[in-house]
Design a protein around this motif. Sequence first.
Motif, PDB file in Angstrom:
ATOM      1  N   THR A  33     -10.385   6.085  -6.293  1.00 11.28           N
ATOM      2  CA  THR A  33      -9.811   7.009  -5.319  1.00 11.28           C
ATOM      3  C   THR A  33      -9.345   6.229  -4.096  1.00 11.28           C
ATOM      4  O   THR A  33      -9.797   5.107  -3.838  1.00 11.28           O
ATOM      5  CB  THR A  33     -10.843   8.070  -4.876  1.00 11.28           C
ATOM      6  OG1 THR A  33     -11.875   7.436  -4.104  1.00 11.28           O
ATOM      7  CG2 THR A  33     -11.457   8.760  -6.075  1.00 11.28           C
ATOM      8  N   ALA A  34      -8.441   6.834  -3.322  1.00 11.70           N
ATOM      9  CA  ALA A  34      -7.912   6.184  -2.122  1.00 11.70           C
ATOM     10  C   ALA A  34      -9.021   5.953  -1.103  1.00 11.70           C
ATOM     11  O   ALA A  34      -9.021   4.948  -0.388  1.00 11.70           O
ATOM     12  CB  ALA A  34      -6.799   7.040  -1.519  1.00 11.70           C
ATOM     13  N   VAL A  35      -9.978   6.880  -1.037  1.00 11.02           N
ATOM     14  CA  VAL A  35     -11.091   6.739  -0.090  1.00 11.02           C
ATOM     15  C   VAL A  35     -11.967   5.543  -0.462  1.00 11.02           C
ATOM     16  O   VAL A  35     -12.354   4.737   0.398  1.00 11.02           O
ATOM     17  CB  VAL A  35     -11.940   8.027  -0.043  1.00 11.02           C
ATOM     18  CG1 VAL A  35     -13.238   7.798   0.746  1.00 11.02           C
ATOM     19  CG2 VAL A  35     -11.145   9.163   0.574  1.00 11.02           C
ATOM     20  N   GLU A  36     -12.284   5.400  -1.738  1.00 11.27           N
ATOM     21  CA  GLU A  36     -13.076   4.254  -2.193  1.00 11.27           C
ATOM     22  C   GLU A  36     -12.328   2.947  -1.936  1.00 11.27           C
ATOM     23  O   GLU A  36     -12.918   1.943  -1.548  1.00 11.27           O
ATOM     24  CB  GLU A  36     -13.390   4.393  -3.686  1.00 11.27           C
ATOM     25  CG  GLU A  36     -14.383   5.491  -4.007  1.00 11.27           C
ATOM     26  CD  GLU A  36     -14.537   5.693  -5.501  1.00 11.27           C
ATOM     27  OE1 GLU A  36     -13.688   5.187  -6.267  1.00 11.27           O
ATOM     28  OE2 GLU A  36     -15.489   6.367  -5.920  1.00 11.27           O
ATOM     29  N   GLN A 174      -5.318  -6.548  -2.129  1.00  9.49           N
ATOM     30  CA  GLN A 174      -6.094  -6.857  -3.322  1.00  9.49           C
ATOM     31  C   GLN A 174      -7.577  -6.487  -3.166  1.00  9.49           C
ATOM     32  O   GLN A 174      -8.256  -7.013  -2.291  1.00  9.49           O
ATOM     33  CB  GLN A 174      -5.997  -8.347  -3.649  1.00  9.49           C
ATOM     34  CG  GLN A 174      -4.588  -8.873  -3.762  1.00  9.49           C
ATOM     35  CD  GLN A 174      -3.786  -8.165  -4.846  1.00  9.49           C
ATOM     36  OE1 GLN A 174      -4.265  -7.952  -5.942  1.00  9.49           O
ATOM     37  NE2 GLN A 174      -2.553  -7.818  -4.527  1.00  9.49           N
ATOM     38  N   GLY A 175      -8.041  -5.564  -3.988  1.00  8.00           N
ATOM     39  CA  GLY A 175      -9.461  -5.258  -4.018  1.00  8.00           C
ATOM     40  C   GLY A 175      -9.952  -4.248  -3.008  1.00  8.00           C
ATOM     41  O   GLY A 175     -11.124  -3.901  -2.990  1.00  8.00           O
ATOM     42  N   GLY A 176      -9.075  -3.771  -2.117  1.00  3.40           N
ATOM     43  CA  GLY A 176      -9.476  -2.772  -1.140  1.00  3.40           C
ATOM     44  C   GLY A 176     -10.412  -3.317  -0.082  1.00  3.40           C
ATOM     45  O   GLY A 176     -10.589  -4.524   0.085  1.00  3.40           O
ATOM     46  N   THR A 362      -1.103   4.689   0.366  1.00  3.95           N
ATOM     47  CA  THR A 362      -1.975   3.797   1.127  1.00  3.95           C
ATOM     48  C   THR A 362      -1.516   2.346   1.013  1.00  3.95           C
ATOM     49  O   THR A 362      -1.416   1.622   2.012  1.00  3.95           O
ATOM     50  CB  THR A 362      -3.435   3.915   0.630  1.00  3.95           C
ATOM     51  OG1 THR A 362      -3.904   5.252   0.829  1.00  3.95           O
ATOM     52  CG2 THR A 362      -4.343   2.952   1.384  1.00  3.95           C
ATOM     53  N   LYS A 363      -1.205   1.924  -0.216  1.00  3.30           N
ATOM     54  CA  LYS A 363      -0.750   0.542  -0.428  1.00  3.30           C
ATOM     55  C   LYS A 363       0.634   0.311   0.149  1.00  3.30           C
ATOM     56  O   LYS A 363       0.932  -0.777   0.676  1.00  3.30           O
ATOM     57  CB  LYS A 363      -0.769   0.225  -1.929  1.00  3.30           C
ATOM     58  CG  LYS A 363      -2.181   0.166  -2.512  1.00  3.30           C
ATOM     59  CD  LYS A 363      -2.175  -0.266  -3.966  1.00  3.30           C
ATOM     60  CE  LYS A 363      -3.607  -0.404  -4.492  1.00  3.30           C
ATOM     61  NZ  LYS A 363      -3.647  -0.876  -5.893  1.00  3.30           N
ATOM     62  N   LEU A 364       1.486   1.320   0.076  1.00 10.16           N
ATOM     63  CA  LEU A 364       2.823   1.195   0.663  1.00 10.16           C
ATOM     64  C   LEU A 364       2.720   1.005   2.181  1.00 10.16           C
ATOM     65  O   LEU A 364       3.434   0.178   2.769  1.00 10.16           O
ATOM     66  CB  LEU A 364       3.653   2.434   0.348  1.00 10.16           C
ATOM     67  CG  LEU A 364       5.073   2.481   0.954  1.00 10.16           C
ATOM     68  CD1 LEU A 364       5.921   1.332   0.414  1.00 10.16           C
ATOM     69  CD2 LEU A 364       5.725   3.833   0.664  1.00 10.16           C
ATOM     70  N   PHE A 369       3.158  -1.703   7.354  1.00 13.99           N
ATOM     71  CA  PHE A 369       2.512  -2.099   8.609  1.00 13.99           C
ATOM     72  C   PHE A 369       2.297  -3.611   8.664  1.00 13.99           C
ATOM     73  O   PHE A 369       2.376  -4.214   9.732  1.00 13.99           O
ATOM     74  CB  PHE A 369       1.185  -1.374   8.776  1.00 13.99           C
ATOM     75  CG  PHE A 369       1.324   0.113   8.958  1.00 13.99           C
ATOM     76  CD1 PHE A 369       2.463   0.648   9.530  1.00 13.99           C
ATOM     77  CD2 PHE A 369       0.322   0.978   8.552  1.00 13.99           C
ATOM     78  CE1 PHE A 369       2.609   2.018   9.698  1.00 13.99           C
ATOM     79  CE2 PHE A 369       0.454   2.348   8.719  1.00 13.99           C
ATOM     80  CZ  PHE A 369       1.602   2.868   9.288  1.00 13.99           C
ATOM     81  N   GLY A 370       2.000  -4.181   7.507  1.00 17.72           N
ATOM     82  CA  GLY A 370       1.792  -5.621   7.467  1.00 17.72           C
ATOM     83  C   GLY A 370       3.020  -6.377   7.924  1.00 17.72           C
ATOM     84  O   GLY A 370       2.939  -7.338   8.691  1.00 17.72           O
ATOM     85  N   ILE A 371       4.186  -5.933   7.476  1.00 17.41           N
ATOM     86  CA  ILE A 371       5.444  -6.585   7.879  1.00 17.41           C
ATOM     87  C   ILE A 371       5.792  -6.244   9.330  1.00 17.41           C
ATOM     88  O   ILE A 371       6.092  -7.130  10.145  1.00 17.41           O
ATOM     89  CB  ILE A 371       6.595  -6.162   6.951  1.00 17.41           C
ATOM     90  CG1 ILE A 371       6.332  -6.667   5.524  1.00 17.41           C
ATOM     91  CG2 ILE A 371       7.934  -6.683   7.472  1.00 17.41           C
ATOM     92  CD1 ILE A 371       7.337  -6.153   4.502  1.00 17.41           C
TER      93      ILE A 371
END
Length: 494
Positions: A33-36, A174-176, A362-364, A369-371
């Motif tokens: 899940t996105a929360v995990e 990678q890996g949350g 979440t990953k997007l 934000f990273g860029i």
Amino acid sequence: MLTIILVVGYFLFCVGMAFFLDYRTKKRKLNETAVEYSTGKNSMGLFMAFSLMCGNLISSSYIIGNSSAVIEHDIAYQWTFYGYIIGWALTCAYIPIYRSICYKYGCSSLGEIFEKLFSKRVSVCVSVMIFVSFASAVSAQTVIVSNLLQSLLGIRSEVTMTVTIAAMILLALQGGMKGLARINMVHVVVLSVSVVAIFIAVMTSVGWDFGQVYRALEPQGTFKLIGGSRSNSYIIGTLAIQPFVTVVNALSISAAIGAKDAKTAQKAQSIMPIFAIFFFGLVIIAACCGKFLWPDMDPGTAWYTIAGHYGPAMAALAICGVLAASMSTAPTYIMVMSSTAMELYTPLRKSPMSEKQKMFLTKLLIVVFGILFQLLGLLSSDVVDILSNALTVRAVCGLTFTLFLLWKRPNEKSIFYSMVLGIIVCVVWIVYGYVFGTSPFGIQITYAGGIVALATQIIVTLVTTRSGERSDSYQLYKEARKEMKAAIAAGKRV
């Protein structure tokens, strides 16, 4: 060549470890899940939770900045940092509070905790404060790593910046959050080894006689904690306001939520101030010895200069330590900003999202934000300096929440308006200082923001509540604490 091999090797090792952890996570079907994924909820042991908290503590700017301050100024120049140490100790008392709300209401972030206790609009205020203050830190760490690689490898800054941005995003992806915590465990070890090694080297050079260093530098005012480069009013304001920056530190709360139980979270937080005193105490002592041994060195590069006197291996270790600090901070901040943005966006959707959609978004956001915020430092160093003052805005939130716990009477209205007015005052002070180079009326931002926020909270509370009345929010908090204590007494892991 040895320095390059060791530093580049460590850089690549961290990226490789991120890919390995992501592979193992997918193979074991974790983070479903996105929360995990974004919190590592209830799964982290003591050292893992502590290492995640260190993602905020061990920013490379503290290592470089603290050593530079000693060389150029004195130990009094770092009073803001001393205020943070007090705040890290103070936060130990808040961890059970946050954890109890998470236990009763299923919250998974600081924003959700404040929403459950107060309201959505209060939660938005907290989330915006976290988002803005983390943005500056991400940019600063990226610039430091990029400059390090550029000076080390002798290649174009555009190349090192591109590599750095890509690495930070990969580490965050990678890996949350749990994967980041595991990588941070390596960073903490590398950091500790580098600082201890440099400390031993310089102390050996002065014959383990720090007394001679003190006698030589004391006339210069290096050891003036009071009456040095900071005025008494600055010190008082810092001690009164800055400790509360850490009370609402989203990274510490992420570790507290990620810890397997409340006891583990509190233990991890209690190690923080002890580690800070030990770790940065060695940095300051090493800098003082360096100032005694090589008084003409450039303050801005003092940490690297000191290490460089002991050969390429020590220089590489010092650089790896700074890399470890930056690579533990920036990716974790990017992850927290992504989850914070999700909290702000999700309620605005008319239709609910599936877990697959939440994970993708979440990953997007991590990539976006990273860029975006890593490039911020290249556009203007002034922007980063302005955003750095947002830490005072975060202190406003910590102050109002603390008064709520102590007084028990403040309600949602008083919390909200105190935060809003406190934020407005801080923004005015920051912009005014940037334009005119001084503070309005000669009052520093910590006093202005803190006094306005507390005065607003007190006035609104007195107007909207009766004497002796406990607010609904406080009742919610007490019920949550009671339930968690009962669960612990019954032998449950909470």
